[in-house]
Design an enzyme around this catalytic site. Sequence first.
Site, PDB file in Angstrom:
ATOM      1  N   LYS A  89       0.861  -1.410  -0.448  1.00 31.04           N
ATOM      2  CA  LYS A  89      -0.405  -0.088  -0.019  1.00 31.04           C
ATOM      3  C   LYS A  89       0.865   1.166  -0.045  1.00 31.04           C
ATOM      4  O   LYS A  89       1.948   1.693   1.172  1.00 31.04           O
ATOM      5  CB  LYS A  89      -1.015   0.354   1.500  1.00 31.04           C
ATOM      6  CG  LYS A  89      -1.747   1.258   1.559  1.00 31.04           C
ATOM      7  CD  LYS A  89      -2.782   0.838   2.657  1.00 31.04           C
ATOM      8  CE  LYS A  89      -3.165   2.005   3.157  1.00 31.04           C
ATOM      9  NZ  LYS A  89      -3.848   2.830   3.946  1.00 31.04           N
TER      10      LYS A  89
HETATM   11  C1  5RP Z   1      -1.770   5.091   7.975  1.00 34.42           C
HETATM   12  C2  5RP Z   1      -2.446   4.413   6.668  1.00 34.42           C
HETATM   13  C3  5RP Z   1      -3.396   4.522   6.445  1.00 34.42           C
HETATM   14  O1  5RP Z   1      -4.995   3.436   6.768  1.00 34.42           O
HETATM   15  C4  5RP Z   1      -3.805   5.188   5.487  1.00 34.42           C
HETATM   16  O2  5RP Z   1      -3.303   6.073   5.971  1.00 34.42           O
HETATM   17  C5  5RP Z   1      -4.766   4.904   4.851  1.00 34.42           C
HETATM   18  O3  5RP Z   1      -5.791   5.939   4.823  1.00 34.42           O
HETATM   19  P1  5RP Z   1      -6.241   7.303   3.927  1.00 34.42           P
HETATM   20  O4  5RP Z   1      -6.603   7.009   3.255  1.00 34.42           O
HETATM   21  O5  5RP Z   1      -6.373   8.101   5.228  1.00 34.42           O
HETATM   22  O6  5RP Z   1      -5.080   7.778   3.729  1.00 34.42           O
HETATM   23  O7  5RP Z   1      -1.935   2.912   6.778  1.00 34.42           O
HETATM   24  O8  5RP Z   1      -0.577   4.365   8.168  1.00 34.42           O
END
Ligand code: 5RP
Length: 293
Positions: free
Chosen positions: A174
């Site tokens: 991610k």
């Molecule tokens: C923090 C994360 C969060 O889940 C991620 O940032 C996703 O959420 P958003 O779309 O609000 O940024 O992994 O490290």
Amino acid sequence: MQWGLHNRLARIIRPSDHRCVMLAVDHGYFLGPTRKLEDARSTITPLLPYADCLMVTRGLVRTCVNPDTSTAIMLRVSGGPSVVGPSLADEAITTAFEDALRINAAGVTASIFVGTPYERQTVAGLAELVNQGERYGMPVMAVTAVGKELESRTARFLGLCSRMAAEMGAHMVKTYYCEDFGKVVESCPVPIVIAGGPKLDTERDVFEMVANAVALGAVGCDMGRNIWQHDHPIPMITAIRKIVHDGYDAKDAHDHFTTACNARHVAQRGATPRTTKGRTAKAATRKGRPSRT
Ligand code: 5RP
């Protein structure tokens, strides 16, 4: 790939189109009760049917998610530092692997903080998680975290982090959308999903980002604030699903969003209807531009 790992991955990334819409609701692990997550159950419950996978901590799973759900769980297993502490990067693995198995998670996830004093510790934590994941048939998703340094979201940096994560054995990554995002995808041999980041100015900005990311090779998104901090979270997530799973472009997704908002308005009689440009009808009229709704 062993059967269990394959099967769990198929619960996260839909095999029919190799795409996924994940809903991230793990923010409380470092932000506390951030806006719209004060009562996390009431935020999560109506959105759950629209997510292929929910990213949460074990604390929220136990307290805020109905165990009857068929939505897959991506369990956040790293944490420690808070937003008011000296460094968000000083994370450790916080959750026993057995807990992920007990919860019947489809995957586990941890952040890596490359370029910080904690890169060795967090990358080694990820690698150990992969060792366990391979042992028990559990996919591991690495999050290429940037902490408070949002400006470090460049293709060069995110490409480095994503590739490192994949080389450590992460089954998914991610990361953030960025300029030249295609380069990040091209040099990462495992599926990539994008985070949303802080809330963007307009829905159209969100849809453009997701559509561009998917066009450049992301398998989908793992988004939080741009969905559940929005006044219309269900139209947001359903429009995002249209992009990820049905190939909509940003404009068509926005039209879908507007139609869904107005259908809900008619059903609820009271919410403010929206124009196709993403403004409320009231705001459009205030600016002297008649609403198209
Ligand atoms: C923090 C994360 C969060 O889940 C991620 O940032 C996703 O959420 P958003 O779309 O609000 O940024 O992994 O490290």
